[in-house]
Design a protein around this motif. Structure first.
Motif, PDB file in Angstrom:
ATOM      1  N   ARG A 153       0.821  -1.224   0.000  1.00 25.16           N
ATOM      2  CA  ARG A 153       0.000   0.000   0.000  1.00 25.16           C
ATOM      3  C   ARG A 153       0.849   1.265   0.000  1.00 25.16           C
ATOM      4  NH1 ARG A 153      -4.459   1.784   4.649  1.00 25.16           N
ATOM      5  NH2 ARG A 153      -4.697   3.942   3.933  1.00 25.16           N
ATOM      6  N   TYR A 154       1.916   1.273   0.814  1.00 24.78           N
ATOM      7  CA  TYR A 154       2.678   2.508   0.999  1.00 24.78           C
ATOM      8  C   TYR A 154       3.986   2.534   0.198  1.00 24.78           C
ATOM      9  CZ  TYR A 154      -0.567   3.787   4.715  1.00 24.78           C
ATOM     10  OH  TYR A 154      -1.702   4.132   5.424  1.00 24.78           O
ATOM     11  N   GLY A 155       4.344   1.437  -0.442  1.00 25.46           N
ATOM     12  CA  GLY A 155       5.468   1.447  -1.369  1.00 25.46           C
ATOM     13  C   GLY A 155       6.846   1.348  -0.753  1.00 25.46           C
ATOM     14  N   PHE A 156       6.951   0.852   0.474  1.00 22.95           N
ATOM     15  CA  PHE A 156       8.290   0.674   1.041  1.00 22.95           C
ATOM     16  C   PHE A 156       8.806  -0.736   0.772  1.00 22.95           C
ATOM     17  CE2 PHE A 156       5.352  -0.134   4.656  1.00 22.95           C
ATOM     18  CZ  PHE A 156       5.757  -1.403   5.058  1.00 22.95           C
ATOM     19  N   VAL A 157      10.127  -0.891   0.835  1.00 23.93           N
ATOM     20  CA  VAL A 157      10.763  -2.199   0.671  1.00 23.93           C
ATOM     21  C   VAL A 157      10.816  -2.864   2.046  1.00 23.93           C
ATOM     22  CG1 VAL A 157      12.844  -3.453  -0.022  1.00 23.93           C
ATOM     23  CG2 VAL A 157      12.115  -1.420  -1.308  1.00 23.93           C
ATOM     24  N   LEU A 158      10.270  -4.061   2.119  1.00 28.32           N
ATOM     25  CA  LEU A 158      10.213  -4.798   3.379  1.00 28.32           C
ATOM     26  C   LEU A 158      11.393  -5.755   3.474  1.00 28.32           C
ATOM     27  CD1 LEU A 158       8.888  -5.711   5.990  1.00 28.32           C
ATOM     28  CD2 LEU A 158       7.301  -7.103   4.634  1.00 28.32           C
ATOM     29  N   ILE A 159      12.225  -5.537   4.485  1.00 25.37           N
ATOM     30  CA  ILE A 159      13.366  -6.413   4.767  1.00 25.37           C
ATOM     31  C   ILE A 159      13.108  -7.097   6.103  1.00 25.37           C
ATOM     32  CG2 ILE A 159      15.842  -6.526   5.254  1.00 25.37           C
ATOM     33  CD1 ILE A 159      16.188  -4.049   3.464  1.00 25.37           C
ATOM     34  N   GLU A 160      13.200  -8.421   6.128  1.00 23.07           N
ATOM     35  CA  GLU A 160      13.053  -9.142   7.403  1.00 23.07           C
ATOM     36  C   GLU A 160      14.432  -9.449   7.958  1.00 23.07           C
ATOM     37  OE1 GLU A 160      10.514 -12.612   9.647  1.00 23.07           O
ATOM     38  OE2 GLU A 160      10.839 -12.858   7.498  1.00 23.07           O
ATOM     39  N   ASP A 161      14.722  -8.868   9.104  1.00 19.97           N
ATOM     40  CA  ASP A 161      15.951  -9.194   9.826  1.00 19.97           C
ATOM     41  C   ASP A 161      15.665 -10.465  10.616  1.00 19.97           C
ATOM     42  OD1 ASP A 161      18.103  -9.455  11.502  1.00 19.97           O
ATOM     43  OD2 ASP A 161      18.132  -7.370  12.167  1.00 19.97           O
TER      44      ASP A 161
END
Length: 389
Positions: A153-161
């Motif tokens: 929805r908001y266009g950020f890149v999701l990184i899972e640590d």
């Protein structure tokens, strides 16, 4: 060598691990050889991911993942305050501003509802994050499905640590599969689920991300003629396309990590057994025990309890010190990042993230590692019971 009879965590090394490292020592390849590719492929296959890129440690993995996501000066990275500082520092390495989202009071992971509220406000203010680093604290994923929907929805890149979570699963899929996160980070430090002594890995399903990650880990250099700006002039030729780093893993480290992969399921199974025993043995003590999120099967890198200070006549420090004095290497994960002097110089202050601060004042990490026997675990519980009583 740990100074404590029972450390909070430690590696498990067998003869097969030693033989694997010795085999590489006797080979022509000590640094960038075929064992690294084999380790990468083994973990990618295990996690059902398209690509895996090995680096020298998980902090390096976070750094190049952020760069690959396009993070830079003028951008924002958000993460959890309940994590090691690397989850935030990776944003600062890129010149970005860092902010935090408070934790869920039950899972101690980033609170997806608070994230949604903060994103709504940031959209109005024009301060949306380019990257959100979500930490799988203690081995359990956050509410990744809800957070992935927010990323869309908001266009950020999701990184899972997921430094704590190799071998864990979420909604029936292995952590690292790429269904929710654009990139997933693993750590192979000695206290983690498996070890390569030092090492990290980035997993992704995006080939263009994998290509850039590999280039960034090795000085920004390519030998691929298709990527060069002038024609290839010989097999010796290479070009530096951007500013990269020497973040490469060695074959020696990869050999140990690859060998440990054969026992990954065994390690996680034993950690789950020990966690289940703790849940049973500690049930009647004045403690808040960790809660399993629905659909998430933790790898149990850590077993953290919270002291019910309203029922205990000792302070957190007194409990900690008495356990250490008894030879138990208990620890505290984590000091909220925003309370570190460096981040307070950036404008953060006590009271900014109250749930993480409440957690910090009560938390205690108990020993948990595959070679912890039932008898040693019983000793941990006996000491804890004596102190709390």
């Amino acid at each position: 060598m740990t100074p404590y009879r029972i450390p909070y965590g430690c590696q498990s090394i067998n003869q097969a691990d030693i033989d694997a490292v010795l085999q590489v020592l006797k080979s022509p390849w000590l640094t960038q050889g075929p064992t690294i590719e084999r380790f990468e492929q083994a973990l990618a296959d295990y996690c059902q991911a398209g690509h895996a890129v090995a680096v020298c440690n998980a902090t390096a993995a976070l750094h190049i993942a952020c760069l690959t996501a396009g993070l830079g000066p003028g951008d924002f990275l958000w993460t959890s305050p309940n994590t090691f500082v690397a989850s935030a520092n990776c944003g600062r390495y890129c010149g970005a501003e860092v902010d935090f989202v408070d934790i869920d009071p039950h899972t101690w992971n980033m609170d997806a509802a608070l994230l949604a509220q903060k994103l709504e406000l940031a959209e109005r203010n024009g301060t949306l994050p380019k990257v959100v680093v979500v930490v799988a604290f203690a081995g359990q994923s956050a509410d990744m499905q809800a957070i992935a929907e927010l990323a869309e929805r908001y266009g950020f890149v999701l990184i899972e640590d997921a430094a704590h979570a190799v071998g864990a699963s979420y909604l029936g899929l292995p952590v690292g599969c790429g269904t929710y996160a654009a990139m997933t980070i693993f750590s192979f430090h000695p206290v983690k689920i498996i070890t390569s002594a030092e090492g990290g890995m980035v997993l992704t399903n995006r080939p263009e991300f994998a290509e850039r990650l590999r280039r960034l880990r090795s000085h920004g250099i390519t030998s691929d003629p298709a990527l060069m700006q002038i024609p290839d002039t010989g097999l010796w030729y290479y070009q530096q396309l951007e500013l990269g780093f020497n973040y490469r893993m060695t074959d020696l480290h990869a050999a140990l990590g690859l060998s440990q992969m054969s026992r990954l399921d065994e390690f996680v199974a034993r950690r789950r057994e020990l966690a289940a025993r703790y849940q049973m043995l500690l049930a009647d003590l004045p403690l808040t025990l960790p809660v399993a999120q629905s659909g998430s099967d933790s790898a149990w890198h850590l077993y953290v309890v919270r002291l019910d200070l309203s029922r205990i006549r000792l302070t957190q420090k007194q409990v900690f010190d008495e356990l250490r004095a008894a030879g138990l290497g208990v620890n505290l994960h984590y000091i909220p990042v925003h309370l570190q002097p460096y981040y307070q110089e950036q404008g953060f202050a006590e009271g900014d993230y109250p749930e993480a601060e409440r957690y910090f004042r009560e938390a205690l990490s108990l020993p948990l590692y595959p070679e912890l026997t039932d008898e040693l675990q019983d000793e941990v519980v006996t000491h804890l019971q004596r102190i709390l009583d």
